[in-house]
Enzyme design. Structure first.
Site, PDB file in Angstrom:
ATOM      1  N   ARG A 173       0.626  -1.450   0.042  1.00  0.00           N
ATOM      2  CA  ARG A 173       0.258   0.092   0.038  1.00  0.00           C
ATOM      3  C   ARG A 173       0.147   1.287  -0.037  1.00  0.00           C
ATOM      4  O   ARG A 173       0.339   2.170  -0.671  1.00  0.00           O
ATOM      5  CB  ARG A 173      -1.251   0.015   1.097  1.00  0.00           C
ATOM      6  CG  ARG A 173      -2.185   1.052   1.421  1.00  0.00           C
ATOM      7  CD  ARG A 173      -2.939   0.948   2.216  1.00  0.00           C
ATOM      8  NE  ARG A 173      -4.081   2.464   2.712  1.00  0.00           N
ATOM      9  CZ  ARG A 173      -3.946   2.804   3.402  1.00  0.00           C
ATOM     10  NH1 ARG A 173      -3.515   2.786   4.293  1.00  0.00           N
ATOM     11  NH2 ARG A 173      -5.057   3.532   2.753  1.00  0.00           N
TER      12      ARG A 173
ATOM     13  N   HIS B 133       0.525   4.687  -2.656  1.00  0.00           N
ATOM     14  CA  HIS B 133      -0.161   5.809  -1.998  1.00  0.00           C
ATOM     15  C   HIS B 133       1.546   6.291  -2.157  1.00  0.00           C
ATOM     16  O   HIS B 133       1.053   8.111  -2.705  1.00  0.00           O
ATOM     17  CB  HIS B 133       0.364   6.069   0.093  1.00  0.00           C
ATOM     18  CG  HIS B 133      -1.634   5.249   0.108  1.00  0.00           C
ATOM     19  ND1 HIS B 133      -2.330   6.168   1.098  1.00  0.00           N
ATOM     20  CD2 HIS B 133      -2.068   4.323  -0.867  1.00  0.00           C
ATOM     21  CE1 HIS B 133      -3.140   4.908   0.595  1.00  0.00           C
ATOM     22  NE2 HIS B 133      -3.003   4.037  -0.037  1.00  0.00           N
TER      23      HIS B 133
ATOM     24  N   HIS C 187      -6.139  -5.540  -1.942  1.00  0.00           N
ATOM     25  CA  HIS C 187      -7.374  -6.074  -1.333  1.00  0.00           C
ATOM     26  C   HIS C 187      -6.775  -7.372  -0.760  1.00  0.00           C
ATOM     27  O   HIS C 187      -8.145  -8.025  -0.348  1.00  0.00           O
ATOM     28  CB  HIS C 187      -8.317  -4.866  -1.212  1.00  0.00           C
ATOM     29  CG  HIS C 187      -8.098  -4.202  -0.999  1.00  0.00           C
ATOM     30  ND1 HIS C 187      -8.879  -2.681  -0.960  1.00  0.00           N
ATOM     31  CD2 HIS C 187      -7.432  -3.057  -1.118  1.00  0.00           C
ATOM     32  CE1 HIS C 187      -8.362  -1.806  -1.182  1.00  0.00           C
ATOM     33  NE2 HIS C 187      -7.212  -1.814  -0.504  1.00  0.00           N
TER      34      HIS C 187
END
Ligand code: HEM
Ligand SMILES: *[C@@H]1O[C@H](CO)[C@@H](O)[C@H](O)[C@H]1NC(C)=O
Ligand SMILES: *[C@@H]1O[C@H](CO)[C@@H](O)[C@H](O)[C@H]1NC(C)=O
Ligand SMILES: *[C@@H]1O[C@H](CO)[C@@H](O)[C@H](O)[C@H]1NC(C)=O
Ligand SMILES: *[C@@H]1O[C@H](CO)[C@@H](O)[C@H](O)[C@H]1NC(C)=O
Ligand SMILES: *[C@@H]1O[C@H](CO)[C@@H](O)[C@H](O)[C@H]1NC(C)=O
Ligand SMILES: *[C@@H]1O[C@H](CO)[C@@H](O)[C@H](O)[C@H]1NC(C)=O
Length: 318
Positions: free
Chosen positions: A59, A63, A190
């Site tokens: 993640r 980001h 996910h």
């Protein structure tokens, strides 16, 4: 003769200008031959120690890339001259793994001083995390340089949020040069990791496109009233939270997406077909995910003399 040398000059110029902007898999082969093995062993031990760390590192790279390109801007602490990204809504009390990255950077600095960027460490750590949790591998392109600034405002405007509908999601990814296939594949990130109640509360209480048994089981640890249990965790992939596989997509087919934005990918819209195909073929998902990670890793890299190689990932060189 004159036109032939003219042509070769043009070819050389074209090569030179693209070389400046392009990443390469062999970037550290001579300058730091041990860079990749150093990162891999540090990531593998961090993930063995805590499997969720693999999700957190994946993640972190996402980001980073969505905010002013893959330039490690996400790692910079606030300074007197800018307010960085760690305090932005999508990151605050949510993004994790900073200490692991600092530790990897220290190990890499010890083998090759001032050579390997923090942005490349994030890209390699994301790949090594996926591999450590049983997912596909891919060749990471390298040569990114680190930013000298960061932007809270851009993190809040450019990162997609859990309340986004399909159109919002599609737009946010298109803004970064990523198409529908890329978006669905990357959302398969996910398949690992956890989310806090405050991000899925509305989905489990207010949405109708959710398996009711699944919703009730989540409500036990995530009370309706905001403020209580806000940070209680639930796995993003209820079937296999620490294995990188295609269960995320099968969950969507049975209306077990944890976030509103997850279930938007299978809700009668344009992404349904891709979700079905990834649910039915682990290999189709793996290859699309790997390709999309390379594409995401190519978002506006700083190369050549742009930016810098930070010595410490959380601050600009002094
Ligand atoms: C499609 C738009 C996306 C939205 C709206 C979204 C939103 C979120 C939210 C709200 C969380 C939970 C954060 C928390 O509770 O602290 C989360 C976690 C996570 N996201 Fe996404 N995400 C998206 C796309 C992606 C992509 C493209 C990747 C990587 C390729 C990714 C990887 C992850 C991972 C691995 C976690 C778990 C992190 C952990 O356990 O520390 N997400 N995401
Ligand atoms: C790397 O070099 C810089 C200056 O060139 C120095 O300040 C720093 O301490 C060195 N780091 C290591 C780990 O040797
Ligand atoms: C999401 O899409 C709606 C229309 O479906 C639009 O009104 C809204 O501005 C979008 N929001 C974001 C954050 O893109
Ligand atoms: C998305 O882009 C990839 C190449 O980057 C391509 O193979 C794929 O067909 C595209 N998908 C869509 C839906 O345009
Ligand atoms: C659900 O919708 C209602 C009515 O729009 C709203 O007041 C509430 O905050 C929403 N969220 C939850 C968790 O009930
Ligand atoms: C909802 O989830 C429950 C529990 O996993 C399962 O038994 C049921 O078949 C699911 N319902 C639908 C409509 O998918
Ligand atoms: C950046 O902030 C973190 C967390 O507050 C802290 O541990 C770290 O030492 C800071 N980095 C620098 C260079 O001050």
């Amino acid at each position: 003769m004159a036109s032939a040398s003219c042509l070769s000059l043009l070819v050389l110029l074209a090569l030179a200008s693209s070389a400046a902007a392009q990443l390469s898999s062999t970037f550290y082969d001579t300058s730091c031959p041990n860079a990749l093995s150093t990162i891999k062993s540090a990531v593998t031990s961090a993930v063995n120690n805590e499997p969720r760390m693999g999700a957190s590192l994946l993640r972190m790279h996402f980001h980073d890339c969505f905010v002013d390109g893959c330039d490690a801007s996400v790692l910079l602490n606030d300074t007197s001259t800018f307010t960085g990204e760690q305090g932005a809504i999508p990151n605050r009390n949510s993004l994790r793994g900073f200490t692991v990255i600092d530790n990897i950077k220290a190990q890499v600095e010890a083998v090759c001083n001032r050579t390997v960027s923090c942005a490349d460490i994030l890209a390699v750590a994301a790949r090594d995390s996926v591999v450590a949790l049983g997912g596909p591998s891919w060749t990471v392109l390298l040569g990114r340089r680190d930013s000298t600034t960061a932007s809270k405002a851009n993190a809040e405007s450019d990162l997609p949020g859990p309340s986004f509908d399909l159109a919002n999601l599609t737009q946010a990814f298109a803004n970064k040069g990523l198409n529908l296939t890329d978006m669905v594949a990357l959302s398969g990130g996910h398949t690992i990791g956890q989310a806090q109640c405050r991000f899925f509360r509305d989905h489990i209480y207010n949405d109708t496109n959710i398996n009711s048994t699944f919703a009730s089981s989540l409500q036990a640890n995530c009370p309706r009233a905001s403020g209580s249990g806000d940070s209680s965790l639930a796995p993003l992939d209820t079937a296999s939270p620490t294995s990188f596989n295609n269960d995320y997509f099968s969950n969507l087919l049975s209306r077990k997406g944890l976030l509103h934005s997850d279930q938007e990918l299978f809700n009668g819209g344009s992404a349904d077909g891709t979700v079905r195909s990834f649910a039915s073929s682990a290999s189709a998902f793996s290859s699309a995910f790997a390709a999309a990670m390379v594409k995401m890793g190519n978002i506006s890299p700083k190369t050549g003399s742009q930016g810098q190689i930070r010595l410490t990932c959380s601050k600009v060189n002094s």
